[in-house]
Design a protein around this motif. Sequence first.
Motif, PDB file in Angstrom:
ATOM      1  N   LEU A   5       0.588   0.167   2.574  1.00 10.83           N
ATOM      2  CA  LEU A   5      -0.332  -0.577   1.712  1.00 10.83           C
ATOM      3  C   LEU A   5       0.385  -1.709   0.996  1.00 10.83           C
ATOM      4  CD1 LEU A   5      -2.484   2.299   0.157  1.00 10.83           C
ATOM      5  CD2 LEU A   5      -3.145   0.658   1.938  1.00 10.83           C
ATOM      6  N   TYR A   6       1.629  -1.484   0.613  1.00  9.87           N
ATOM      7  CA  TYR A   6       2.410  -2.547  -0.017  1.00  9.87           C
ATOM      8  C   TYR A   6       2.608  -3.713   0.948  1.00  9.87           C
ATOM      9  CZ  TYR A   6       6.614  -5.057  -1.420  1.00  9.87           C
ATOM     10  OH  TYR A   6       7.514  -6.045  -1.722  1.00  9.87           O
ATOM     11  N   LEU A   7       3.032  -3.414   2.173  1.00 13.52           N
ATOM     12  CA  LEU A   7       3.225  -4.479   3.155  1.00 13.52           C
ATOM     13  C   LEU A   7       1.915  -5.211   3.440  1.00 13.52           C
ATOM     14  CD1 LEU A   7       5.596  -2.700   5.718  1.00 13.52           C
ATOM     15  CD2 LEU A   7       6.203  -4.517   4.099  1.00 13.52           C
ATOM     16  N   TYR A   8       0.827  -4.455   3.530  1.00  9.93           N
ATOM     17  CA  TYR A   8      -0.467  -5.073   3.776  1.00  9.93           C
ATOM     18  C   TYR A   8      -0.835  -6.037   2.651  1.00  9.93           C
ATOM     19  CZ  TYR A   8      -5.497  -5.627   4.275  1.00  9.93           C
ATOM     20  OH  TYR A   8      -6.753  -6.169   4.386  1.00  9.93           O
ATOM     21  N   ALA A   9      -0.675  -5.606   1.403  1.00 11.97           N
ATOM     22  CA  ALA A   9      -1.061  -6.440   0.263  1.00 11.97           C
ATOM     23  C   ALA A   9      -0.190  -7.690   0.170  1.00 11.97           C
ATOM     24  CB  ALA A   9      -0.967  -5.627  -1.032  1.00 11.97           C
TER      25      ALA A   9
END
Length: 382
Positions: free
Chosen positions: A124-128
């Motif tokens: 989720l961090y990489l996506y955001a």
Amino acid sequence: MIQELSSTEFRPVENEPDASRVRFRHRYRTGTTPAGQRSQRAEWADAAKGFCIILVVLWHVVVKDYLQFDWHVGVPVPGLWGTLGEQFLPLRMPLFFTISGVFAANAAQRPWRVVARSRIAGFLYLYAVWLLIHTAILAAAPELPTDRATSPLGLLEQLTITPSNLWYLYALALYFTIAKATRRVPRVLVLVPAAVLSAVAAAGLLDTPGNRAGLYQNLIFFLAGLYLRPQIHRWAATASRRRLVLTSGAYVLALAAMALAGAQEWFGVWPAVSVVAVIFGITAAARVARLAVLSDPLARLGRITLPIYVIHMPVLALLHRLLLVPVSGLGRPAQGLIVLGYPVLLTGLVIALSLGIHRGLLAVRARWLFALPGSRRVEAAG
């Protein structure tokens, strides 16, 4: 013949304090399997991943760049490229997610706190982070036909309920959550609803704005890879030339039958064709792994798919803005010289530039773009 993965063997994305690279990587226990067999197993999985990421970039090059040009060459070559790309749609992401599931099996057995940070929060961090980067860069290339947030509300929607072009990362976070939450549930009670969801979404019976369709359709393949890992390993280990011929023939026949009947949106047809495609893909990758001249470059690419995946769209957007008017304005003879090979050449250029940018970012210590800060390593599946 194929060794089981331990809980620390498959580390597709690693970011250690002294690491010089962030990449997808395999690791194996020593002393349990002959080295040649371990390498062969790593080769087929990485070769499959490498081929899949090439297909991802090629498809985006064709539909978002190549087919947007004003071609006046007098032959239907652009349409043929579009048709060719469509034939790999049942293979590309289902195979990618199947491999992701295969290598997620051990991670899903770890404690919640480990999975929540290294997998769910990491993805989720990489996506955001990359969604914000994509949003900023794609705003400078409005000609590129792709999903983009054009308002704060649109950005919030892409962050939450309607994933962007980076939906693979979003999907992995969601799939890991589902896999972890249902680990004690009988498998049939997880696989059957996932298969029904895939069929319903493929049949157009659900509202699927943005990339929700891919999100709904591919859970079944991730779970199949997770639950059927031993069977997949055995299938790859015993792949024969005869099986390759049979599975490739079955895939071609399935595509032809679906097209002739216009059955792409018939309930259950698309997932069924994708299953045939995945079986063929695993078989082909296992056979390719025995040919070093083919498997070595594909496997090398398969170990560094993360930077290609997150960087290639902004690169393509800027190249599209640069090339749209000049290529469309070329005369018929000049266009005739490039119309056939353009998608291949631009795909290679986009991948090369993406990897070059990745190396540059690591050189300036921007590793936080590829791993969750404060964690020794952020692991990815597949």
